[in-house]
Design an enzyme around this catalytic site. Structure first.
Site, short mmCIF file in Angstrom:
data_model
loop_
_atom_site.label_atom_id
_atom_site.label_comp_id
_atom_site.label_asym_id
_atom_site.label_seq_id
_atom_site.Cartn_x
_atom_site.Cartn_y
_atom_site.Cartn_z
N ASP A 56 0.86 -1.17 0.00
CA ASP A 56 0.00 0.00 0.00
C ASP A 56 0.91 1.23 0.00
OD1 ASP A 56 -2.46 1.52 0.43
OD2 ASP A 56 -1.77 1.77 2.49
N ALA A 103 -0.04 5.19 1.46
CA ALA A 103 -0.13 6.00 2.68
C ALA A 103 -0.24 5.12 3.92
CB ALA A 103 -1.33 6.94 2.60
N ALA A 130 -13.18 10.02 9.89
CA ALA A 130 -12.61 9.94 8.55
C ALA A 130 -11.76 8.71 8.37
CB ALA A 130 -11.78 11.19 8.25
N MET A 151 -10.91 3.60 6.00
CA MET A 151 -9.67 3.76 5.25
C MET A 151 -9.30 2.47 4.50
SD MET A 151 -7.52 5.94 4.31
CE MET A 151 -7.90 7.27 5.46
N LYS A 165 -11.81 6.28 -2.80
CA LYS A 165 -12.18 7.50 -2.09
C LYS A 165 -13.67 7.86 -2.21
CE LYS A 165 -8.09 7.47 -0.66
NZ LYS A 165 -7.88 6.68 0.57
#
Length: 270
Positions: free
Chosen positions: A11, A13, A45, A49, A53
């Site tokens: 991945d 981030a 938020a 994850m 998006k």
């Protein structure tokens, strides 16, 4: 010939760059606020994850506490048109700022360079769409990381996580001939599920990514009690993920790859 790990699909981030996975989460908060003057917390938020998006925004809107506040403010549930508007606000913000979060997580370059010396191919995939990934790739390259393959969540018509297609596209593009010699490394549950659905080995990262939510400075300055609490929080999130391994950060990955190589030599598969 004894099978060894041929490829690792990372991945981005929270895994290779952007300690704590702050680039996407902070922009989600800003996008909701800019488009609708509606506040979500950083913790809210973070919940979905790893998803693409647009799907991430939809999932945030479906969180019970967020849905309740949205209903109270607007008198109706969040609709597709609302998600589209927030996404359209999110995208230029994310493109503009993703390069600011391209610093490598400590240990990443050493680990990746060491894997390449062993002949391991380096793949990658992400919940970012292609326009964001294309802004991140050159920034990460400047900092010393350039994977052999990079697949974005909207590159494939079949869609992104938790489906296996991005991970399998890496395998095809990297010309790896055996899925059991592939490893998926991720800091989110959907990313681990993606790897499992692709029948790959999976490694969950506990402290560098989304689940712990620590900045690099907080991680480096934390005492053992603080790190232990953050580790337990992340372990709880991954408890039912099915990940084959759980480690703190990418710096701990070489020992895992050594163990997977041992298991492959013994005839095991994911």
């Amino acid at each position: 010939m004894t099978k060894q790990v041929q490829a690792i699909i990372f991945d981005w981030a929270g895994t290779i760059v952007d300690f704590g996975s702050f680039a996407p989460t902070t922009i989600f908060v800003e996008a909701f606020r800019r488009e609708y003057d509606f506040d979500i917390s950083l913790e809210e938020a973070r919940v979905p994850m790893g998803l693409g998006k647009w799907d991430h925004i939809k999932a945030v809107g479906e969180l019970p506490e967020v849905a309740e506040r949205w209903q109270a403010k607007f008198g109706k549930p969040m609709a597709k048109e609302d998600i589209d508007k927030i996404y359209q606000t999110f995208m230029p913000l994310q493109i503009a700022k993703v390069g600011d979060h391209a610093d490598l997580i400590p240990g990443a370059k050493i680990v990746v360079d060491g894997l390449r010396e062993q002949g391991v191919k380096i793949g990658s995939c992400t919940g970012y769409p292609r326009v964001v990934l294309d802004a991140l790739i050159p920034a990460a390259k400047t900092n010393g990381y350039s994977p052999d393959c990079a697949v974005a969540t909207d590159d494939l018509p079949a869609g992104g996580r938790p489906a296996p297609y991005m991970a399998l596209k890496n395998m095809i593009d990297l010309q790896v001939d055996d899925v059991k010699t592939c490893v998926k490394v991720d800091d989110s549950v959907p990313g681990i599920t993606e790897g499992l659905n692709a029948n790959m080995w999976t490694v969950a990262l506990l402290l560098s990514g989304n689940e712990a939510g620590l900045t690099q400075a907080e991680f480096e300055q934390a005492d053992e009690a603080t790190l232990s609490a953050a580790r337990v929080k992340a372990q709880d999130a991954f408890a039912h993920s099915g990940a084959h391994y759980q480690i703190d950060t990418i710096a701990d990955l070489p020992n895992v790859i050594e163990d997977i190589n041992r298991r492959l030599a013994a005839g095991e598969r994911p």
